[in-house]
Every structure is written in structure tokens, then in C-alpha cells.
Write an enzyme that holds these catalytic residues in place. Structure first.
Site, PDB file in Angstrom:
ATOM      1  N   GLY A  46       0.822  -1.207   0.000  1.00  0.00           N
ATOM      2  CA  GLY A  46       0.000   0.000   0.000  1.00  0.00           C
ATOM      3  C   GLY A  46       0.849   1.248   0.000  1.00  0.00           C
ATOM      4  N   PRO A  47       0.220   2.388  -0.270  1.00  0.00           N
ATOM      5  CA  PRO A  47       0.971   3.642  -0.324  1.00  0.00           C
ATOM      6  C   PRO A  47       1.561   4.005   1.040  1.00  0.00           C
ATOM      7  CG  PRO A  47      -1.347   3.944  -0.950  1.00  0.00           C
ATOM      8  CD  PRO A  47      -1.199   2.544  -0.509  1.00  0.00           C
ATOM      9  N   PRO A  48       2.527   4.907   1.059  1.00  0.00           N
ATOM     10  CA  PRO A  48       3.156   5.292   2.321  1.00  0.00           C
ATOM     11  C   PRO A  48       2.137   5.903   3.286  1.00  0.00           C
ATOM     12  CG  PRO A  48       4.323   6.260   0.451  1.00  0.00           C
ATOM     13  CD  PRO A  48       3.091   5.625  -0.096  1.00  0.00           C
ATOM     14  N   GLY A  49       2.339   5.667   4.551  1.00  0.00           N
ATOM     15  CA  GLY A  49       1.528   6.325   5.573  1.00  0.00           C
ATOM     16  C   GLY A  49       0.143   5.762   5.759  1.00  0.00           C
TER      17      GLY A  49
ATOM     18  N   GLY B  54      -0.424   2.937   7.369  1.00  0.00           N
ATOM     19  CA  GLY B  54      -0.499   2.166   8.606  1.00  0.00           C
ATOM     20  C   GLY B  54       0.082   0.767   8.507  1.00  0.00           C
ATOM     21  N   LYS B  55       0.962   0.529   7.522  1.00  0.00           N
ATOM     22  CA  LYS B  55       1.540  -0.811   7.381  1.00  0.00           C
ATOM     23  C   LYS B  55       2.426  -1.146   8.579  1.00  0.00           C
ATOM     24  CE  LYS B  55       3.269   0.196   3.324  1.00  0.00           C
ATOM     25  NZ  LYS B  55       2.661   1.534   3.196  1.00  0.00           N
TER      26      LYS B  55
ATOM     27  N   GLU C 199     -17.264   5.148 -12.790  1.00  0.00           N
ATOM     28  CA  GLU C 199     -17.352   3.812 -12.190  1.00  0.00           C
ATOM     29  C   GLU C 199     -18.777   3.268 -12.229  1.00  0.00           C
ATOM     30  OE1 GLU C 199     -14.818   2.043 -11.649  1.00  0.00           O
ATOM     31  OE2 GLU C 199     -13.390   3.685 -11.917  1.00  0.00           O
TER      32      GLU C 199
ATOM     33  N   ASP D 118      -9.066   0.984 -19.355  1.00  0.00           N
ATOM     34  CA  ASP D 118     -10.236   0.321 -19.947  1.00  0.00           C
ATOM     35  C   ASP D 118      -9.998   0.087 -21.441  1.00  0.00           C
ATOM     36  OD1 ASP D 118     -11.366   0.735 -17.484  1.00  0.00           O
ATOM     37  OD2 ASP D 118     -12.422   2.555 -18.090  1.00  0.00           O
TER      38      ASP D 118
END
Ligand code: ADP
Ligand code: ZN
Length: 589
Positions: free
Chosen positions: A187-190, A192-193, A410, A488
Site C-alpha cells: 500500500g501507499p506510504p503512511g 499504517g503498514k 465507475e 479500460d
């Protein structure tokens, strides 16, 4: 004559030895200002020659003590000729040892500087061995728990099994079940990993080792592999425990087969890591967690079974998630009663947990600067701007207008899918930006596994893929279409081409293979196997198929424009909706 080596001790030790009745003879050398004395070794009882250089108290205490011990002789001279071994040590070994000591101190200092950040108040951190890994002695009271991590329910669910395994490894061993040795948090930085990894250790009550991938490679040559070895040694001793490698892409990047421009150091480190992961016994309770925001750059060897074979996405928080994170971080901040986190959460689509935490802190600082006792709504609103603008990350936060476009896009996909038979049901629609860079996505999951696809299904799928762009055109006008449909378009084109060239589903070309798959395992690249004349006919056919699917999708949406508006508004409000919610609104009259 027996040669005697001299042991140097501190002045205090000297006085202590007198008190202990160990000292037999004392001599004072005026020229060197040293005391030389003979004393018995406490344990062995053998006599040694000692010396001590400092005489800090003018000898008052010494004189008193000597008076209390009349048995000690004052010798005029004690032979202090040093042994050949001692002189060898002094001239050769000692300087080299000092050299290494300085190196080690420097190395540790560097390792510190290179940012093993120690988050405040999260267990006792201490440097551990040469690996430089921090070990957090998990304490049930101070350790991070799952409750501290707001949102991220899916990630938490996936990690609960690991916690259970660490609690009762035996339960798993008895059955013969093997838990994954490695879990990759993506996941992206920050987002909560690191927090999640700590929470796993906190929940399981086991030690937590953490090291950053970049620390492995920024060191001196040859250090990386040694560090890995050391890290695993420590972890094995402390099992059950968690080993967390942050930024694993720093060492885990795809290895360069060409041999040119490769990074030997990194590859050695990676090889060592792979070897250690294969070597340790999964039942022992060492669980590896690693974090990355660039999973596609990882060496496939790292992701093989028995290594980091489980992947847990840790995406940016949606609206509810952002509210929860704001609340968690505002817990210890004094707020005015009028605070409305909903407004703040809505203004921060695309912000990470770390940025939200920062927003709360900036707001509190602003309140302090203005001499107030409580944080006001305007503090929060102001700090949204500083934090978001301060971060200066492009596309980090999506504007309201973009969010609206993404919502319609979407829902366009979802509606076209729902209005055609033979489409997989929509299970989730979100406009929260994903790690992949997508601004939103519509998830369709087939019931059961699909191996075969009919021609109708392929055509429907192409129509569904064009549904996003169709919705944009219908609602905002053809001239306002966006670049959002690029993925797409790629997929639709591939499908249409495969329908003709590989699946033999057209009258015109019948069952002729016009393309062959090059390598099924490396992305399935295809290569043309037909005359250029045929190829241009195929191209024309591809355009035809996509165009008619696009027209069909546009038609479906036009017919259901009212639903499109309703659903898009709902998605814009909620940011993530389930397939049931979608069907509910769709079936409402
Ligand atoms: P990552 O490892 O994904 O880069 P971290 O776990 O280091 O992110 O998160 C950085 C900080 O952001 C945390 O210390 C915490 O204050 C805050 N944070 C991020 N995500 C969350 C969350 N889901 N809940 C609460 N705080 C969070
Ligand atoms: Zn799309």
C-alpha cells in the site's frame, strides 16, 4: 626470573582491593606518578602485579586505609618488566582493536543516523546485534493493538490468523497446517503498514524486530548479507516473534540478469534473505512481515510459496476510514464541541492515515499559537490546507470535481454490467484511489471459477469496459471526456483482438490463429502470425467490435440515466459501496 605482566586497574579498585585484604605489597614511583602493587586474585588466589595511575584524593584515603592494614608491605621496588606477549599486545593488537572499535562506533552511529525511527512510546526499543534491527519488547499495555489502527478492517482480518498462530503455534502444528512464513503488506506510504505489523506483535504479545530494507544496502559492502544472517539468528532465538522489513523493495528489487549495471551488494543481500527464509522452520513461530508500495518491482523469487506468498492490501482510507483515523488521533486533543470530522474527512479524499494524523497535530499547534485551550473547526480546516499543500504530492488529493467524474465513470461500468445478462455481478465500487494509480474501480467477481468464456460474455465485457467513458460522455458531454479510461481502452482492445486472432470467433477469419502467445508466464505477449494485409483487416475489425460495444454501452446508460445519477450521487457520498447497496438502489422503483 619469572616475567610478570602488569594489570592496570582504577584507583577505586585499588582501594577496594586493600579493603578486601588482597593487597600484599605497594610501591609508589615518583617519576611515573603510579602505584605499583602486588595483590592476590580474588578467585584463583594467585598473585599479580597491578598498577594504578591516578591519585585523585591526595592520598588521604589511601594513607588511612594503609594504616588500617598494617600487614601490607611498602616495597621499594617491584619488578614490572612486561612479558613479550604483553608488549606484542600493546604494540600490535591494541592499536588494531582500537581501530576496529572506532569503526564499530562509527558504524552504529551511521546506522542510527540512517533512520531507524523509533516511534515514541511503543515498547522499549533497543539496538540488537549487528543487524541493527530494533526489537520492541511487546508489552500488552504499551504495545500497539489492532484497535489503534483505524479502518483497514480487511487487512486486520487477514492478519488475525497470524496472531492466532503466534498465540498457539501448537494448534497449527498438531494438524500439520503451515502458515505463510511471510506476509507482504502492500500500500501507499503512511497507510499504517508499520502500525499493523506492530499491532500483530502487540496482539500476540511477542517481540517485534524491525528493520528497513534501505538499511541493508546503505551499509558498507558485504554488510547487508551479514545483517540478514544476524537478524534471523536473533529472531530464531526470540521465537515466537515478528520480523518486520519495511521498504522491502530496497533489497527485493528484480535481479538484473544481464549482469551489467547490477548491484552486487543488493543481490547478495537478497540471496541471503531468500536462503534464510527457506532455512527457517515455519512451525517455530517466526513470522516475517514486509511492507512495500511498489509490489510490481519485487523479484518474483521473493513471492514464491514459502516466502512472501501472502499479500495483504493496505489501501488509502475511504470516507469512513478517514473519519475513524481523525477520531483516533483526536482522542488526546481537546476539541470544541462543534467539531465536525465529517467535513474534514470529505475534504481529504486521497489523504493517507499519516497525513490525517498530521492534520490533527497541525490543528492543535495552531490552537496553541493562537493562545486557545481547544481546537476549533477552523484550525482543522486550515491545517488540511497546510498538510495537503505541504505534502505537495500530485494527485494525492482529488478535487471534488474529479471525484464526481470518477463516480459517474465507475457507475457507468457497473450499470452497463448489471444491465446485460451474462455479466459477473458487481461486488464493490470505490472511488478511493488505489495503489495501482487507479482513481477508482468497479469489482466484479464471478461466482465460482471461470475457465471458459462465451462470445457473448466477451462482447459484454468489452461493453462494460467502455461503460466508464460512455458515462462521462453522456453526463459531461463528449468534448469533456477524460484520460481516466486509458486502462479500460487497453483491456477492451486486447479482448477484441483476442476474440478475432486467438479465439476464432468471427465469420471473416474463422478458426485461424493469427496471433500466438509468446510466453504465457511473462505477461502473455503475443506476436503476429499473419500477412500485413490481414493484419490491417484485423485492426479494422477490432475497431468495429469496440465501437459497437461502446455504442451499446452508451445506449444502456442513456436509457437508465436517472439511475446513473442516483447511483453516482450515492457513490460520491459513500466513496465505497457494496454490490448489495448498488443492487438495492438499482432495483428501487
Ligand atoms: P506505513 O508503514 O504504511 O508507511 P505507518 O504505519 O508508519 O505507515 O503510519 C504512519 C503514521 O500514520 C502512524 O504512526 C499513525 O500515526 C498514522 N496512521 C496511518 N494509518 C493509520 C490508521 N489506519 N489508523 C491510525 N493511525 C494511522
Ligand atoms: Zn474505467
Amino acid at each position: 626470573m619469572m616475567e610478570r605482566s602488569v594489570i592496570e586497574v582504577g584507583y577505586d579498585t585499588f582501594l577496594e582491593m586493600i579493603d578486601n585484604d588482597q593487597v600484599q605489597q605497594v610501591a609508589y614511583s615518583e617519576s611515573s606518578g603510579e602505584f605499583v602493587f602486588i595483590a592476590k586474585d580474588e578467585e584463583s588466589g594467585n598473585s599479580h602485579v597491578y598498577k594504578t595511575g591516578v591519585w585523585p584524593d591526595d592520598g588521604q584515603r589511601l594513607l588511612e586505609q594503609l594504616r588500617d592494614h598494617p600487614d601490607i608491605q611498602f616495597a621499594a621496588e617491584i619488578p614490572t618488566q612486561s612479558s613479550p606477549l604483553l608488549s606484542f599486545i600493546l604494540t600490535w593488537v591494541l592499536p588494531i582493536a582500537i581501530f576496529f572499535l572506532i569503526g564499530e562506533v562509527f558504524y552504529r552511529w551511521m546506522a542510527k543516523k540512517m533512520g531507524n525511527q523509533i516511534p515514541g512510546g511503543m515498547g522499549n526499543a533497543m539496538s540488537f546485534g549487528k543487524s541493527g534491527a530494533k526489537i520492541y519488547v511487546a508489552d500488552a499495555k504499551t504495545g500497539v493493538r489492532f484497535d489503534d489502527v483505524a479502518g483497514q478492517d480487511e487487512a486486520k482480518d487477514a492478519l488475525k490468523e497470524v496472531v492466532d498462530f503466534l498465540h498457539e503455534p501448537k494448534k497449527y502444528a498438531d494438524i500439520g497446517a503451515k502458515l505463510p512464513k511471510g506476509v507482504l503488506l502492500v500500500g501507499p506510504p503512511g497507510t499504517g503498514k508499520t502500525m499493523l505489523a506492530k499491532a500483530v506483535a502487540g496482539e500476540a504479545g511477542v517481540p517485534f524486530f524491525s528493520i528497513s530494507g534501505s538499511e541493508f544496502v546503505e551499509m558498507f559492502v558485504g554488510m547487508g548479507a551479514a545483517k540478514v544472517r544476524d537478524l534471523f539468528k536473533q529472531a530464531n532465538e526470540k521465537a515466537p516473534c515478528i520480523v518486520f522489513i519495511d521498504e522491502i523493495d530496497a533489497i527485493g528489487q528484480k535481479r538484473n540478469n544481464s549482469g551489467i549495471g547490477g548491484n552486487d551488494e543488493r543481490e547478495q543481500t537478497l540471496n541471503q534473505l531468500l536462503a534464510e527464509m527457506d532455512g527457517f522452520d515455519g512451525q517455530k513461530g517466526v513470522v516475517m512481515l514486509a511492507a512495500t508500495n511498489r509490489p510490481e518491482s519485487l523479484d518474483p523469487a521473493l513471492l514464491r510459496p514459502g516466502r512472501f506468498d501472502r499479500r495483504v492490501p493496505v489501501e488509502l482510507p475511504d470516507l469512513e476510514g478517514r473519519k475513524a483515523i481523525l477520531r483516533v488521533h483526536a482522542k488526546d486533543v481537546r476539541l470544541e464541541d462543534t467539531i465536525d470530522f465529517d467535513v474534514i474527512a470529505r475534504a481529504t479524499a486521497g489523504a493517507s492515515g499519516a497525513e490525517l494524523a498530521n492534520i490533527i497535530n497541525e490543528a492543535a499547534l495552531r490552537a496553541v499559537r493562537e493562545g486557545r485551550k481547544n481546537v476549533r473547526q477552523e484550525d482543522l480546516e486550515e491545517s488540511v490546507e497546510t498538510v495537503i499543500a505541504g505534502a505537495q504530492r500530485k494527485n494525492a488529493v482529488i478535487s471534488d470535481n474529479e471525484k464526481k467524474i470518477v463516480s459517474y465513470h465507475e457507475i457507468g461500468h457497473a450499470l452497463v454490467a448489471a444491465m446485460q445478462s451474462h455479466s459477473a455481478p458487481v461486488t464493490k465500487i470505490t472511488i478511493v484511489p488505489r495503489t495501482s494509480g487507479a482513481l477508482g474501480y468497479t469489482m466484479q467477481v464471478d461466482e465460482g471459477e471461470r475457465v471458459l468464456m462465451s462470445k457473448t460474455e466477451i462482447l459484454n465485457k468489452i461493453a462494460t469496459l467502455t461503460g466508464g467513458r460512455s458515462a462521462e460522455e453522456l453526463i459531461f458531454g463528449k468534448e469533456n471526456m477524460t484520460t481516466g479510461a486509458s486502462n479500460d481502452i487497453e483491456q477492451a482492445t486486447k479482448l477484441a483482438r483476442a476474440l478475432i486472432t486467438r479465439y476464432g470467433m468471427t465469420e471473416e477469419f474463422d478458426m485461424v490463429a493469427l496471433e500466438t502467445v509468446q510466453n504465457q508466464y511473462l505477461g502473455g505477449d503475443t506476436s503476429l502470425a499473419c500477412a500485413s494485409d490481414t493484419a490491417s483487416k484485423v485492426d479494422a475489425r477490432v475497431v468495429e467490435i469496440v465501437r459497437s460495444a461502446h455504442e451499446k454501452a452508451y445506449g444502456i446508460l442513456k436509457e437508465n440515466e436517472e439511475k446513473l445519477h442516483q447511483l453516482a450521487a450515492y457513490l460520491l457520498e459513500k466513496e465505497t459501496i457494496t454490490g448489495e447497496e448498488f443492487m438495492d438502489i438499482l432495483n428501487r422503483s
